[in-house]
Design a protein around this motif. Structure first.
Motif, PDB file in Angstrom:
ATOM      1  N   ASN A 244       0.847  -1.190   0.000  1.00 38.52           N
ATOM      2  CA  ASN A 244       0.000   0.000   0.000  1.00 38.52           C
ATOM      3  C   ASN A 244       0.883   1.241   0.000  1.00 38.52           C
ATOM      4  O   ASN A 244       1.419   1.637   1.032  1.00 38.52           O
ATOM      5  CB  ASN A 244      -0.925  -0.008   1.217  1.00 38.52           C
ATOM      6  N   ARG A 245       1.042   1.871  -1.168  1.00 37.24           N
ATOM      7  CA  ARG A 245       1.856   3.072  -1.318  1.00 37.24           C
ATOM      8  C   ARG A 245       1.023   4.339  -1.182  1.00 37.24           C
ATOM      9  O   ARG A 245       1.500   5.431  -1.459  1.00 37.24           O
ATOM     10  CB  ARG A 245       2.564   3.061  -2.683  1.00 37.24           C
ATOM     11  N   GLY A 246      -0.216   4.202  -0.709  1.00 32.46           N
ATOM     12  CA  GLY A 246      -1.077   5.353  -0.580  1.00 32.46           C
ATOM     13  C   GLY A 246      -1.718   5.717  -1.902  1.00 32.46           C
ATOM     14  O   GLY A 246      -1.476   5.092  -2.944  1.00 32.46           O
ATOM     15  N   TYR A 247      -2.543   6.764  -1.863  1.00 33.84           N
ATOM     16  CA  TYR A 247      -3.281   7.184  -3.061  1.00 33.84           C
ATOM     17  C   TYR A 247      -2.337   7.633  -4.171  1.00 33.84           C
ATOM     18  O   TYR A 247      -2.409   7.156  -5.307  1.00 33.84           O
ATOM     19  CB  TYR A 247      -4.237   8.315  -2.684  1.00 33.84           C
ATOM     20  N   GLY A 248      -1.418   8.534  -3.836  1.00 41.11           N
ATOM     21  CA  GLY A 248      -0.516   9.060  -4.853  1.00 41.11           C
ATOM     22  C   GLY A 248       0.362   7.993  -5.466  1.00 41.11           C
ATOM     23  O   GLY A 248       0.578   7.964  -6.685  1.00 41.11           O
ATOM     24  N   GLY A 249       0.883   7.095  -4.641  1.00 41.36           N
ATOM     25  CA  GLY A 249       1.738   6.036  -5.158  1.00 41.36           C
ATOM     26  C   GLY A 249       0.996   5.104  -6.085  1.00 41.36           C
ATOM     27  O   GLY A 249       1.531   4.671  -7.126  1.00 41.36           O
ATOM     28  N   ALA A 250      -0.256   4.775  -5.746  1.00 46.67           N
ATOM     29  CA  ALA A 250      -1.059   3.895  -6.597  1.00 46.67           C
ATOM     30  C   ALA A 250      -1.410   4.585  -7.917  1.00 46.67           C
ATOM     31  O   ALA A 250      -1.383   3.957  -8.985  1.00 46.67           O
ATOM     32  CB  ALA A 250      -2.326   3.466  -5.865  1.00 46.67           C
TER      33      ALA A 250
ATOM     34  N   GLU B 244       5.175  10.650  -3.417  1.00 53.18           N
ATOM     35  CA  GLU B 244       4.715   9.504  -2.642  1.00 53.18           C
ATOM     36  C   GLU B 244       5.073   9.607  -1.164  1.00 53.18           C
ATOM     37  O   GLU B 244       4.698   8.737  -0.374  1.00 53.18           O
ATOM     38  CB  GLU B 244       5.247   8.215  -3.261  1.00 53.18           C
ATOM     39  N   GLY B 245       5.770  10.681  -0.792  1.00 51.27           N
ATOM     40  CA  GLY B 245       5.993  10.942   0.626  1.00 51.27           C
ATOM     41  C   GLY B 245       4.725  11.358   1.343  1.00 51.27           C
ATOM     42  O   GLY B 245       4.656  11.313   2.575  1.00 51.27           O
ATOM     43  N   PHE B 246       3.703  11.765   0.566  1.00 52.65           N
ATOM     44  CA  PHE B 246       2.385  12.062   1.129  1.00 52.65           C
ATOM     45  C   PHE B 246       1.559  10.785   1.017  1.00 52.65           C
ATOM     46  O   PHE B 246       1.003  10.495  -0.039  1.00 52.65           O
ATOM     47  CB  PHE B 246       1.693  13.184   0.366  1.00 52.65           C
ATOM     48  N   PHE B 247       1.488  10.021   2.089  1.00 50.31           N
ATOM     49  CA  PHE B 247       0.717   8.780   2.026  1.00 50.31           C
ATOM     50  C   PHE B 247      -0.767   9.081   1.903  1.00 50.31           C
ATOM     51  O   PHE B 247      -1.496   8.399   1.191  1.00 50.31           O
ATOM     52  CB  PHE B 247       0.977   7.939   3.289  1.00 50.31           C
ATOM     53  N   MET B 248      -1.208  10.117   2.596  1.00 46.12           N
ATOM     54  CA  MET B 248      -2.622  10.495   2.601  1.00 46.12           C
ATOM     55  C   MET B 248      -2.713  11.989   2.890  1.00 46.12           C
ATOM     56  O   MET B 248      -2.060  12.470   3.811  1.00 46.12           O
ATOM     57  CB  MET B 248      -3.376   9.707   3.674  1.00 46.12           C
ATOM     58  N   TYR B 249      -3.459  12.710   2.078  1.00 47.73           N
ATOM     59  CA  TYR B 249      -3.675  14.157   2.211  1.00 47.73           C
ATOM     60  C   TYR B 249      -2.486  14.962   1.671  1.00 47.73           C
ATOM     61  O   TYR B 249      -1.338  14.569   1.781  1.00 47.73           O
ATOM     62  CB  TYR B 249      -3.951  14.571   3.660  1.00 47.73           C
ATOM     63  N   PHE B 250      -2.813  16.105   1.080  1.00 49.73           N
ATOM     64  CA  PHE B 250      -1.882  17.133   0.610  1.00 49.73           C
ATOM     65  C   PHE B 250      -1.092  16.740  -0.634  1.00 49.73           C
ATOM     66  O   PHE B 250      -0.342  17.563  -1.153  1.00 49.73           O
ATOM     67  CB  PHE B 250      -0.906  17.578   1.724  1.00 49.73           C
ATOM     68  N   GLU B 251      -1.241  15.528  -1.137  1.00 48.11           N
ATOM     69  CA  GLU B 251      -0.544  15.210  -2.377  1.00 48.11           C
ATOM     70  C   GLU B 251      -1.081  16.056  -3.526  1.00 48.11           C
ATOM     71  O   GLU B 251      -0.342  16.413  -4.454  1.00 48.11           O
ATOM     72  CB  GLU B 251      -0.652  13.716  -2.707  1.00 48.11           C
ATOM     73  N   ASP B 252      -2.369  16.438  -3.466  1.00 48.59           N
ATOM     74  CA  ASP B 252      -2.941  17.274  -4.519  1.00 48.59           C
ATOM     75  C   ASP B 252      -2.495  18.726  -4.387  1.00 48.59           C
ATOM     76  O   ASP B 252      -2.256  19.409  -5.388  1.00 48.59           O
ATOM     77  CB  ASP B 252      -4.467  17.169  -4.541  1.00 48.59           C
ATOM     78  N   VAL B 253      -2.383  19.226  -3.157  1.00 47.32           N
ATOM     79  CA  VAL B 253      -1.868  20.582  -2.939  1.00 47.32           C
ATOM     80  C   VAL B 253      -0.452  20.689  -3.486  1.00 47.32           C
ATOM     81  O   VAL B 253      -0.096  21.627  -4.206  1.00 47.32           O
ATOM     82  CB  VAL B 253      -1.888  20.941  -1.439  1.00 47.32           C
ATOM     83  N   ASP B 254       0.361  19.715  -3.150  1.00 48.24           N
ATOM     84  CA  ASP B 254       1.747  19.690  -3.603  1.00 48.24           C
ATOM     85  C   ASP B 254       1.834  19.609  -5.122  1.00 48.24           C
ATOM     86  O   ASP B 254       2.643  20.303  -5.748  1.00 48.24           O
ATOM     87  CB  ASP B 254       2.461  18.493  -2.964  1.00 48.24           C
ATOM     88  N   LEU B 255       0.990  18.801  -5.747  1.00 43.72           N
ATOM     89  CA  LEU B 255       1.009  18.670  -7.202  1.00 43.72           C
ATOM     90  C   LEU B 255       0.657  19.990  -7.870  1.00 43.72           C
ATOM     91  O   LEU B 255       1.356  20.446  -8.790  1.00 43.72           O
ATOM     92  CB  LEU B 255       0.029  17.581  -7.647  1.00 43.72           C
ATOM     93  N   GLY B 256      -0.425  20.628  -7.423  1.00 45.58           N
ATOM     94  CA  GLY B 256      -0.822  21.903  -8.017  1.00 45.58           C
ATOM     95  C   GLY B 256       0.230  22.972  -7.824  1.00 45.58           C
ATOM     96  O   GLY B 256       0.494  23.779  -8.732  1.00 45.58           O
ATOM     97  N   TYR B 257       0.839  23.000  -6.656  1.00 51.14           N
ATOM     98  CA  TYR B 257       1.889  23.976  -6.367  1.00 51.14           C
ATOM     99  C   TYR B 257       3.084  23.770  -7.302  1.00 51.14           C
ATOM    100  O   TYR B 257       3.637  24.734  -7.851  1.00 51.14           O
ATOM    101  CB  TYR B 257       2.314  23.850  -4.909  1.00 51.14           C
ATOM    102  N   ARG B 258       3.483  22.521  -7.523  1.00 49.87           N
ATOM    103  CA  ARG B 258       4.610  22.247  -8.411  1.00 49.87           C
ATOM    104  C   ARG B 258       4.276  22.556  -9.865  1.00 49.87           C
ATOM    105  O   ARG B 258       5.130  23.044 -10.616  1.00 49.87           O
ATOM    106  CB  ARG B 258       5.065  20.793  -8.261  1.00 49.87           C
ATOM    107  N   PHE B 259       3.034  22.279 -10.277  1.00 56.93           N
ATOM    108  CA  PHE B 259       2.630  22.680 -11.625  1.00 56.93           C
ATOM    109  C   PHE B 259       2.821  24.185 -11.810  1.00 56.93           C
ATOM    110  O   PHE B 259       3.409  24.637 -12.801  1.00 56.93           O
ATOM    111  CB  PHE B 259       1.156  22.329 -11.865  1.00 56.93           C
ATOM    112  N   ALA B 260       2.314  24.965 -10.870  1.00 61.09           N
ATOM    113  CA  ALA B 260       2.392  26.425 -10.983  1.00 61.09           C
ATOM    114  C   ALA B 260       3.836  26.917 -10.972  1.00 61.09           C
ATOM    115  O   ALA B 260       4.189  27.851 -11.704  1.00 61.09           O
ATOM    116  CB  ALA B 260       1.604  27.073  -9.847  1.00 61.09           C
ATOM    117  N   LYS B 261       4.679  26.302 -10.150  1.00 61.44           N
ATOM    118  CA  LYS B 261       6.094  26.694 -10.104  1.00 61.44           C
ATOM    119  C   LYS B 261       6.776  26.485 -11.452  1.00 61.44           C
ATOM    120  O   LYS B 261       7.737  27.186 -11.786  1.00 61.44           O
ATOM    121  CB  LYS B 261       6.833  25.883  -9.039  1.00 61.44           C
ATOM    122  N   ASN B 262       6.292  25.535 -12.234  1.00 61.05           N
ATOM    123  CA  ASN B 262       6.862  25.235 -13.545  1.00 61.05           C
ATOM    124  C   ASN B 262       6.062  25.876 -14.683  1.00 61.05           C
ATOM    125  O   ASN B 262       6.138  25.433 -15.830  1.00 61.05           O
ATOM    126  CB  ASN B 262       6.959  23.725 -13.732  1.00 61.05           C
ATOM    127  N   ASP B 263       5.297  26.926 -14.331  1.00 61.92           N
ATOM    128  CA  ASP B 263       4.561  27.730 -15.307  1.00 61.92           C
ATOM    129  C   ASP B 263       3.438  26.974 -16.010  1.00 61.92           C
ATOM    130  O   ASP B 263       3.044  27.331 -17.130  1.00 61.92           O
ATOM    131  CB  ASP B 263       5.514  28.342 -16.345  1.00 61.92           C
TER     132      ASP B 263
END
Length: 305
Positions: free
Chosen positions: A65-71, A194-213
């Motif tokens: 079980n790698r969590g939501y993001g890992g799966a 995948e360091g976010f097993f549960m929660y905030f993986e979506d916040v982190d993804l959106g933030y990284r998208f924006a950082k890369n324009d």
């Protein structure tokens, strides 16, 4: 395999009933061929493989079980190279007619769109604020320190202010419960952390998208219903703790430079205080529920069941 530019990936964790409803809703959600992959974080139980196979989709049993993001990352990695648009969704989501096509049209109208999120309704009909801004330093510190002890503070009010749900708009991040991503942008950034097993993986993804324009776009003309976090049922204390630990990880990543140590320290201190308060409240709630159950059993003569 039929060539397709569109796929849907989801994650099962004992999600038989939810998966059946999800797949049934897809017939009217898009007119395009749709490749389906379901990763299973709890293989060997239930009928997930059978339900997925009945759709013509691919079933991916996870070895751990790698969590939501890992799966999700594992499921996306199995897609053929011609797939550029990927719908990422919780299993307990149903799609309204045309919703996936609306998300795709919105994404294709913006060459820098990395993710597009729909309007998400709860099963009681209310709208979930699924598109939010990543808080600034000032707002983040104020919200982190005072949200639980001063609910009406101006920083928390500001944090929740940019949640308009009636118009398309740019967003800092979109809920991972359901969104369409541009695969090339998703994979270039390493997918979900995948360091976010549960929660905030979506916040982190959106933030990284924006950082890369890249752009995160909220599109309420596409609509889905999220019936609830069935896969995260369990100890509310554990859920509170997991949520705050994930928030701490995001803050540590966002403010990682040495010069940001004071900011990072203040935010982490506020989160840990909030976590302690929230965990204490959850324990009281669990005790109250347990006491009510025991009292009902005592009155009905089932004290020792």
């Amino acid at each position: 395999m039929t060539s397709t530019a569109l796929a849907l990936v989801t994650v099962s964790y004992g999600s038989d009933d939810a998966l059946a409803a999800l797949f049934a809703s897809l017939c009217d959600a898009t007119t395009h061929p749709l490749l389906i992959v379901a990763a299973d974080n709890l293989p060997g139980t239930g009928r997930a493989k059978e339900i997925v196979s009945a759709t013509g989709g691919s079933y991916l049993p996870m070895t751990s079980n790698r969590g939501y993001g890992g799966a999700i990352n594992a499921a996306v990695a199995t897609l053929p190279p011609e797939v550029e648009w990927v719908v990422i969704t919780n299993p307990d989501v149903t799609f309204l007619p045309g919703s996936i096509d609306t998300l795709r049209r919105t994404a294709e109208s913006d060459a820098r769109a990395a993710s597009v999120g729909p309007l998400i309704r709860n099963d009681d009909g209310t709208v979930y604020p699924s598109a939010r801004a990543v808080p600034s330093i000032r707002v983040g510190i104020g919200h982190g320190l005072f949200a639980n002890i001063w609910p009406g503070n101006p920083w928390t009010a500001r944090y929740h202010a940019d949640t308009a749900t009636d118009r398309p708009r740019a967003a800092g991040w979109l809920s991972g419960a359901c969104l369409l991503v541009r695969r090339s942008a998703f994979e270039a950034g390493g997918g979900f952390d995948e360091g976010f097993f549960m929660y905030f993986e979506d916040v982190d993804l959106g933030y990284r998208f924006a950082k890369n324009d890249w752009h995160n776009i909220y599109q309420p003309a596409a609509e889905v219903v999220h019936t609830g976090a069935h896969s995260t049922s369990g100890s509310s204390v554990a859920m509170v703790r997991a949520h705050h630990r994930s928030a701490e990880r995001f803050i540590s990543k966002k403010y990682s430079s040495p010069v940001m140590w004071p900011v990072r320290t203040a935010l982490l201190a506020g989160l840990r205080l909030r976590s302690l308060v929230a965990e204490r409240r959850s324990r009281r709630g669990e005790r109250t529920t347990s006491e009510l159950v025991r009292e009902r059993r005592r009155r009905s003569g089932r004290e020792f069941e």
